[in-house]
Design a protein around this motif. Structure first.
Motif, PDB file in Angstrom:
ATOM      1  N   ARG A   1       0.808  -1.222   0.000  1.00 16.31           N
ATOM      2  CA  ARG A   1       0.000   0.000   0.000  1.00 16.31           C
ATOM      3  C   ARG A   1       0.841   1.272   0.000  1.00 16.31           C
ATOM      4  O   ARG A   1       1.931   1.326   0.543  1.00 16.31           O
ATOM      5  CB  ARG A   1      -1.024  -0.010   1.127  1.00 16.31           C
ATOM      6  N   LEU A   2       0.253   2.265  -0.669  1.00 14.10           N
ATOM      7  CA  LEU A   2       0.902   3.554  -0.870  1.00 14.10           C
ATOM      8  C   LEU A   2      -0.125   4.620  -0.539  1.00 14.10           C
ATOM      9  O   LEU A   2      -1.318   4.356  -0.566  1.00 14.10           O
ATOM     10  CB  LEU A   2       1.247   3.741  -2.353  1.00 14.10           C
ATOM     11  N   ASP A   3       0.375   5.814  -0.268  1.00  9.65           N
ATOM     12  CA  ASP A   3      -0.533   6.935  -0.104  1.00  9.65           C
ATOM     13  C   ASP A   3      -0.504   7.741  -1.405  1.00  9.65           C
ATOM     14  O   ASP A   3       0.525   8.269  -1.798  1.00  9.65           O
ATOM     15  CB  ASP A   3      -0.059   7.787   1.083  1.00  9.65           C
TER      16      ASP A   3
ATOM     17  N   THR B   1      -5.308   5.514   0.507  1.00 13.64           N
ATOM     18  CA  THR B   1      -4.479   4.313   0.474  1.00 13.64           C
ATOM     19  C   THR B   1      -4.795   3.519  -0.796  1.00 13.64           C
ATOM     20  O   THR B   1      -5.949   3.245  -1.087  1.00 13.64           O
ATOM     21  CB  THR B   1      -4.735   3.457   1.721  1.00 13.64           C
TER      22      THR B   1
END
Ligand code: FAD
Ligand code: FAD
Ligand code: SF4
Ligand code: SF4
Ligand code: FES
Lengths: 462, 280
Positions: B226-228, B233
């Motif tokens: 996961r990434l922002d 998210t």
């Protein structure tokens, strides 16, 4: 009368010892204990227990065979209704299913049906020579998507009817949650693989590393010679809390945490190359079976303090009683009526603590359970270096979002007819967690079985 | 089994492998990736599809040795096999005619840019490629990139080849010629993608980056990746790996990929001493 005898306890590894290993906690009945427990059953004419079993196992019959010492017979009766008895005997929530209905439970303790089921299945695995009945080929081909309990059961039932079945599984091993989710200490992986091998012996083809929705699609399968398709892709999409700090290092979904440990064998790092990292203090958010598994895994990976952080009280914990009991014995600490509002990190982005609120129980909500209400000014910091989010999972989207015309409900689960498991597309059936949302192994198996019967009928008329 | 049918050493620690995987080859698109395991004890690691040959049923990958798993793979020879080679995964690049596009590859990132540049060129774009490397010897796939680009600019940090400086200097030189750039693809180390995104944000040029977080399953099941992105998210394996570079929180991504550093060092140490023993 036999029924006066007390229910026989399950022998277990010592809690202190087992907290440091991944071997199975419950050791299983001996032949003698099994016989004594079996004799407690009063062989009801109208057995209530059977009504509590989602697949209608012939409970008094198989128990009677154990009492008579005919263990292989007992196993074959079990297998008549339940393809995976060694697994169900271990993980079924018996206390709310078959055993909840047992007549002996009215005044005393119910017959230990699950433990007896496990005993008979294990006995057969150790001593039996599984006889393969290969059915006459029907000339029909079915594709099963997902090798979890729903897909595997559907495949077995279809193979018994003579249909050629191919199972397509996204991961590199078959088994679904049985392999990647439920830990070794509760369900040894060798047992799951033995059950899967017996499917292969029946002629079921299992292809791993096949992500349907990417490498092929439901429409393509139907166009390329499959006469029907069963979708059993499960509820594997992890939910997060949506609170600040959830992407810090040390915050795992339960799926990631358990997959690293179970499927990738991170507990055996570096012999197995997948790493896992747990701090001395670990918070597991949630109160279901998944949370208990994550907490007990964290303990075995070396954590000193493992907290279950749950919003309601002990009586509302959705996990099985036995699992909560085992967790407590092992020293898992329950921080109930507590909910996190933020996860705090250090300058490297590693988790250092969690800010929580204390709750009290207020008026009952729509579900009939008393609603937890935050206590004003109760904010406190819980020092932890690892957080495992275990608040539920949604439907796996890769198949559902790539299949035009497949009806879904508002949560993204597949809509399937309850009695036939038929979806909105002719020839396409679905069952298990992808239809119901996260539920149980036996319900997934029941759905797979129902679908197989409808698919068989469909194939024979089309 | 997924057999290596061709091996080419592109630079000191960068290796190209062509692998038999007919089902993956049938469906592969630019921008997608595979997840591989070298042997039964290996971790699952993601690698971008550098090329695909639907007739031969092969996928080409380019891998740089950075640790334990990549070391195992770069040591594979023709005839060796992967036990897992699953894909194609992720969202394909949105190939259309944008006008003039820049395809920027840094280090091993040139490999994943190659099929994108080719796709964009076939769709009618004017493709200017910028290839960056620390030094001349680490520059890979120059000829392949020339074949699919209208123009190629090379930058090296030490000035041993092409323009001295970073890929952002390359972008500046294109803009200095008065060329209007309609879209940019930038793939390489996270720091490079971050600096390209920072450079183009004030200019308002659409900038797509391909993120490479730690992954486990690659199918949206674990959330490790996961990434922002723009405050939301996202899971790189199913929502990406390509994202709007102006929205990605690169600092968080860098911290997240350092999480297992100590463990990785342990594993890498293990293979290094094994190699030493075997005299490799
Ligand atoms: C940690 C944990 C503990 C649990 N404990 C218990 C318990 O004690 N007792 C109990 O009864 N239940 C328990 N459950 C719930 C139970 O495991 C599930 O309800 C059950 O496994 C659902 O079966 P299924 O076949 O529907 O799906 P799954 O078991 O989820 O299997 C789905 C399979 O489909 C595959 N798949 C997904 N997408 C694709 C695709 N696109 N292409 C190909 N394959 C795909 C997945 O990789 C997976 O193998 C637990 C669940 C978890 C996570
Ligand atoms: C979608 C995707 C596509 C990728 N495509 C390619 C490719 O085409 N060629 C290629 O060589 N690599 C690619 N990568 C990166 C590759 O997966 C990692 O380099 C590999 O997993 C490292 O494994 P290792 O055990 O060798 O190194 P590790 O021991 O795991 O790591 C060594 C060092 O690299 C860093 N690192 C670890 N994982 C990553 C990562 N994912 N990205 C950046 N740094 C990391 C660590 O912090 C550590 O310092 C891709 C990654 C993703 C997510
Ligand atoms: S399958 Fe489950 S519910 Fe049915 S008898 Fe066995 S343990 Fe009980
Ligand atoms: S209800 Fe209880 S006692 Fe009666 S048959 Fe079932 S298990 Fe035996
Ligand atoms: S790698 Fe597991 S969700 Fe993306």
């Amino acid at each position: 009368m036999a029924s006066k005898a007390p229910r026989h306890d399950m022998p277990c590894q010592d809690p202190i010892v087992r907290g440091k290993n991944f071997s199975e906690v419950a050791l299983g009945y001996t032949v003698e204990t099994a016989a004594e427990e079996a004799k407690r059953c009063i062989q009801c004419k109208k057995p209530k227990c059977v009504e509590g079993c989602p697949v209608g196992v012939d409970i008094p019959q198989f128990i009677n065979k154990i009492a008579e010492g005919e263990h292989l017979e007992a196993a074959s009766i079990l297998k008549g209704k339940n393809t995976l008895p060694a697994i169900c005997g271990r993980v079924c929530p018996q206390e709310s299913q078959c055993e909840a209905q047992c007549i002996l439970g009215v005044k005393g303790e119910p017959v230990a049906i699950g433990r007896l089921e496990r005993f008979a299945a294990d006995y057969e695995m150790a001593n039996g020579t599984s006889k393969l009945e290969k059915a006459t080929p029907s000339g029909k081909k079915v594709a099963v998507i997902g090798a979890g309990p729903a897909g595997l059961t559907c495949a077995a039932e279809l193979a018994r009817k003579g249909h050629a079945v191919t199972v397509l599984e996204a991961l590199h091993v078959a088994g679904g949650v049985l392999m990647y989710g439920i830990p070794e200490f509760r369900l040894p992986k060798a047992i799951v693989q033995k059950e899967i091998n017996s499917l292969k012996d029946m002629g079921v083809e299992i292809l791993v590393n096949q992500v349907v929705g990417k490498v092929t699609s439901v429409q393509e399968l139907l166009a390329n010679g499959y006469d029907a398709v069963f979708i059993g892709t499960g509820a594997g999409l992890p939910y997060f809390m949506k609170i600040p700090g959830e992407n810090y290092n040390g915050v795992y979904s339960a799926n990631e945490f358990l997959t690293r440990s179970n499927l990738m064998k991170a507990y055996d790092f570096p012999n197995h190359a997948t790493p896992i990292k747990v701090g001395e203090q670990v918070a597991v958010l949630g109160g279901g079976n998944v949370a208990m598994d994550a907490a007990r895994t964290a303990l075995r990976l070396g954590a000193k303090d493992v907290y279950i952080v749950y919003r309601r009280s002990m009586t509302e914990l959705p996990a099985r009683v036995e699992e909560v009991h085992h967790a407590e014995e092992e020293g898992i600490q329950f921080k109930i009526l507590t909910n996190p509002i933020a996860i705090n990190g250090d300058e490297n982005g590693n988790v250092k603590s969690m800010t929580c609120l204390k709750y009290e129980l207020g008026e009952p909500d729509a579900s009939g359970r008393r609603r937890p209400v935050a206590i004003e000014g109760s904010e406190f910091d819980l020092p932890v270096q690892t957080v495992v989010v275990s608040i539920g999972q949604g439907p796996n989207p890769l198949v559902t979002t790539t299949t035009a015309g497949l009806e879904l409900n508002k949560w993204g689960n597949i809509v399937a007819d309850e009695t036939t498991m038929a979806t909105s597309i002719p020839g396409v059936y679905a069952g298990g967690d992808i239809v119901t949302g996260a539920a149980t192994v036996i319900l997934a198996m029941g759905a797979g079985k129902t679908a197989a019967a409808s698919i068989d009928a469909y194939l024979m008329t089309n | 089994m997924y057999k290596v049918v061709k091996r080419r050493q592109l630079a000191d620690i960068i290796t190209l492998l062509e692998v038999e995987a007919p089902e993956v080859a049938k469906k592969a698109q630019p921008g997608e990736f595979v997840i591989v395991r070298q042997n039964e004890e290996s971790e699952r690691i993601p690698l971008t599809i550098m090329d695909f040959n639907r007739d031969k049923g092969t996928i080409t990958i380019v891998i740089q040795e950075v640790g334990y798993s990549s070391n195992l793979i770069t040591r594979m020879q023709e005839g060796d096999s992967f036990v897992t080679f699953v894909g194609p995964l992720g969202q394909a690049t949105e190939i259309e005619n944008y006008g003039t596009v820049l395809c920027i590859g840094g280090g091993v990132g040139v490999a994943p840019v190659h099929p994108i540049a080719r796709g964009l060129k076939e769709a009618g774009n004017k493709v200017i490629s910028i290839l960056g490397a620390r030094t001349k010897d680490l520059l890979i796939l120059e000829d392949e990139m020339r074949a699919v680009s209208d123009e190629v600019i090379i930058t090296t940090d030490d000035g041993t080849y092409g323009m001295k400086g970073f890929v952002t200097h390359g972008i500046q030189s294109v803009l200095d010629q008065g060329i209007k750039v309609d879209a940019i693809w930038a793939i390489g180390p996270v720091v490079m993608m971050k600096s390209v995104a920072n450079f183009t944000r004030p200019l308002g040029i659409k900038t797509i980056v391909s993120m490479n977080p730690v992954m486990v399953d690659g199918t949206g099941m674990c959330g490790a990746c996961r990434l922002d992105v723009g405050g939301e998210t996202k899971f790189a394996c199913v929502d990406g790996p390509e994202f709007d570079g102006h929205k990605v929180d690169f600092d968080l991504a860098m911290k997240r990929s350092a999480f297992f550093k100590n463990e990785e060092a342990v594993a890498y140490g293990k293979v290094k001493c094994q190699c030493a023993k075997e005299g490799k």
